[in-house]
Design an enzyme around this catalytic site. Sequence first.
Site, mmCIF file in Angstrom:
data_model
loop_
_atom_site.group_PDB
_atom_site.id
_atom_site.type_symbol
_atom_site.label_atom_id
_atom_site.label_comp_id
_atom_site.label_asym_id
_atom_site.label_seq_id
_atom_site.Cartn_x
_atom_site.Cartn_y
_atom_site.Cartn_z
ATOM 1 N N TYR A 123 11.178 0.310 -2.202
ATOM 2 C CA TYR A 123 10.258 1.311 -3.210
ATOM 3 C C TYR A 123 10.943 2.603 -2.450
ATOM 4 C CZ TYR A 123 6.161 -1.514 -2.388
ATOM 5 O OH TYR A 123 5.113 -2.742 -2.234
ATOM 6 N N TYR A 129 -2.784 -5.192 2.161
ATOM 7 C CA TYR A 129 -1.573 -4.270 2.012
ATOM 8 C C TYR A 129 -1.469 -6.278 2.761
ATOM 9 C CZ TYR A 129 3.165 -4.984 1.533
ATOM 10 O OH TYR A 129 4.600 -5.514 1.421
ATOM 11 N N ASP A 161 -4.557 -12.145 8.007
ATOM 12 C CA ASP A 161 -3.334 -11.866 7.453
ATOM 13 C C ASP A 161 -3.160 -11.069 9.241
ATOM 14 O OD1 ASP A 161 -1.232 -10.612 7.802
ATOM 15 O OD2 ASP A 161 -1.439 -9.731 5.359
ATOM 16 N N LYS A 219 6.445 -10.419 11.596
ATOM 17 C CA LYS A 219 6.706 -8.886 11.824
ATOM 18 C C LYS A 219 7.472 -8.911 13.266
ATOM 19 C CE LYS A 219 5.479 -5.438 8.743
ATOM 20 N NZ LYS A 219 4.752 -5.228 7.232
#
Length: 435
Positions: free
Chosen positions: A21, A149, A250, A279
């Site tokens: 980003y 997200y 998720d 993760k």
Amino acid sequence: MNSLPLSELMAADRQHVWHPYTAMPNDLPMFAVKSAQGVYLELEDGRRLIDGVSSWWTCIHGYNHPRLNQAAQEQMGKMAHVMFGGLTHQPAVQLAQKLVEMTPAPLQNVFFSDSGSVSVEVAMKLAVQYWHNRSKPGKHKFLTIRKGYHGDTFATMSVCDPVGGMHHLFGDRLAPQFFADAPQIPFHGTWDDSDIASFEQLLIAHHDEIAAAIFEPIVQNAGGMRFYHPEYLRRAKQLCEDHGVLLILDEIATGFGRSGELFACSHAGISPDIMCVGKALTGGFMSLAATLTTTHISETFAQGEAGVFMHGPTFMGNPLACAVSLANLALLESYDWQGTVRKIEMQLRNELEPCRSLAAVKDVRVLGAIGVVELHEAVDMAIVQPMFVEQGIWLRPFGKLIYTMPPYIIQTKELRRLTQGICQVASQITLKSPD
Ligand SMILES: *Cc1c(COP(=O)(O)O)cnc(C)c1O
């Protein structure tokens, strides 16, 4: 590999290397890391920073952990990688067994992939193909909740928050999905059925088109660091069942203890049809993710038109990543992680709560080993990031949110430096337009 002089390293980085980003050339402050040990990042210039974000939720047991290193070294002596088509191996099979054992009982089948985004793509493709297998090809859209997200690839972007994810930039390249209002009642709030009304209405109106509902259980992470009420999850599960829609949860950020339960869905005592993990799966050692399903879903594939699930990444089930992950999960099970997370939670609550009285602060919230200070206005990263580094801590605020999710191995004193740094920075932020 010879090291570049620091000035050359930074110049080449700015000129050639794209960071998450950012624009090119990247004019935001950048810090070069030389090595990392335990909860500390060691910079090229010799400074040491306590990592308060666990390299984005991943390194729950800190850096350079001898048990993870050993698992990697042992596996490297055998094979770092081998293809997964027609071949299998100890690390992948044992990790699949472990994940099935750790996750809620109905989840029985494991699809490995390389990153969280891909594991969500896999979950979405599983859901769509499942309905095709069951002769309902019209059920191919998704119902999600705002402020979510799920990753940066096209399918995952389509279920991220449409405002935060700037959907308009991508025009008609993004699949249109259904967006329920984000839950408003906080984790410890008083439940009211109105919170799930918009989710329910969308299901009633569109269940014929919807393959699955997909969202993050309990903790909305990169979309706003929000903790919502477990009853929302229980109701959503029931509504999905009632309307013949699959439930994808998720758990990529929440999985492996971060929220205080091994998986956040346990706060509501429910289990999904499909679950994504990533993760912290390898303890931050390397990239690995997995999508888990029930046999109710998986057993439809042999009879479908394709006869198979149409997906197969090149590096699927990478032995090195699976071996490290097994060591990481064994490590997690070797101590009282839940007590450890609870202790971090109490300290975060005690030490962040005083921030609430600051003019710049809108809200302070803590769940498990996640502490959030929400400000009234977005921070200026170019100013705030170096302020944290000067205090010897590494935090990565975004927008109005300063937050920490430290490695579980963090010591009380180290965690205090993080909370003090957060409070100090929050106290130095002056409001442009007080509200
Ligand atoms: C980080 C994240 C992803 C994406 O994972 P990547 O490994 O970055 O592709 C998806 N969902 C959630 C909830 C996440 O936190």
